[in-house]
Scaffold this motif. Structure first.
Motif, PDB file in Angstrom:
ATOM      1  N   SER A 127       5.130   0.730   1.750  1.00  0.00           N
ATOM      2  CA  SER A 127       4.291   0.796   3.077  1.00  0.00           C
ATOM      3  C   SER A 127       4.176   2.534   3.533  1.00  0.00           C
ATOM      4  N   ASN A 128       3.244   2.878   4.110  1.00  0.00           N
ATOM      5  CA  ASN A 128       3.062   4.291   4.555  1.00  0.00           C
ATOM      6  C   ASN A 128       2.928   5.244   3.342  1.00  0.00           C
ATOM      7  N   GLN A 140      -0.204   8.987   4.886  1.00  0.00           N
ATOM      8  CA  GLN A 140      -0.481   8.969   6.356  1.00  0.00           C
ATOM      9  C   GLN A 140      -1.303  10.264   6.770  1.00  0.00           C
ATOM     10  N   ILE A 187      -2.793   4.564   8.877  1.00  0.00           N
ATOM     11  CA  ILE A 187      -1.665   4.501   7.849  1.00  0.00           C
ATOM     12  C   ILE A 187      -2.227   3.774   6.696  1.00  0.00           C
ATOM     13  N   ASP A 190      -1.014   1.537   3.258  1.00  0.00           N
ATOM     14  CA  ASP A 190      -0.086   0.947   2.515  1.00  0.00           C
ATOM     15  C   ASP A 190      -0.483   0.824   0.994  1.00  0.00           C
TER      16      ASP A 190
END
Ligand code: SF4
Ligand code: SF4
Length: 163
Positions: free
Chosen positions: A151-152, A155, A90, A92
């Motif tokens: 965040s993320n 992915q 993942i 960020d």
């Protein structure tokens, strides 16, 4: 090359001169596959200056200009924002607190607008597809140097970026 608007003027960066020199080789800019082909190199090398500091091989030390500015790596275009590698691949999006602009501007409207621009940028399917194969390129960073803004954001295998 992936085109990306900068959040900073060249003049501000030339006054700061905080970029393009590194404490260790591991912080040299990483190249995406298409950048390796365009630049005809597999990695960026460093040079050691008189103070033992490493500088990017493409930095013109006389005027602190990048000699490949129009073709500079995506990582350089994105800075002072970083794609930060997390567990399970993942990614960020974070601002780097080592940059004085981030520290001074983080609460301002322009900074927030630029973060919105980056979110849209990383939601573009062309960008996402290009970066999907490049996850091994992204670093992890000391947590205390980061201000995570999304965040993320990427992915592996995901169809859409985090919101
Ligand atoms: S540290 Fe920030 S302000 Fe200084 S040169 Fe780098 S991006 Fe520009
Ligand atoms: S490629 Fe250019 S912008 Fe990137 S670190 Fe080297 S000199 Fe700086």
């Amino acid at each position: 090359m992936l085109e990306l608007k900068s959040c900073l003027s060249s003049a501000a960066c030339l006054e700061c001169k905080g970029c393009c020199c590194f404490a260790s080789e591991s912080w040299l800019p990483q190249l995406l596959e298409h950048e390796k082909k365009a630049l005809k190199i597999i990695r960026v090398h460093s040079r050691e200056d008189d103070n033992g500091m490493l500088t990017c091989e493409f930095l013109n030390k006389d005027d602190h200009h990048c000699r490949i500015y129009e073709q500079r790596p995506f990582e350089c275009r994105l800075y002072p924002f970083l794609l930060v590698s997390r567990r399970d691949k993942i990614i960020d999006l974070a601002a780097h607190l080592a940059c004085p602009f981030v520290v001074s501007a983080a609460e301002g409207m322009l900074f927030k607008a630029y973060v919105g621009y980056l979110r849209n940028f990383f939601n573009d399917p062309i960008v996402r597809n290009m970066l999907k194969a490049e996850y091994g390129t992204f670093h992890s960073y000391p947590e205390e140097e980061l201000m995570v803004v999304q965040s993320n954001i990427l992915q592996p295998g995901a169809g859409e970026a985090g919101q």
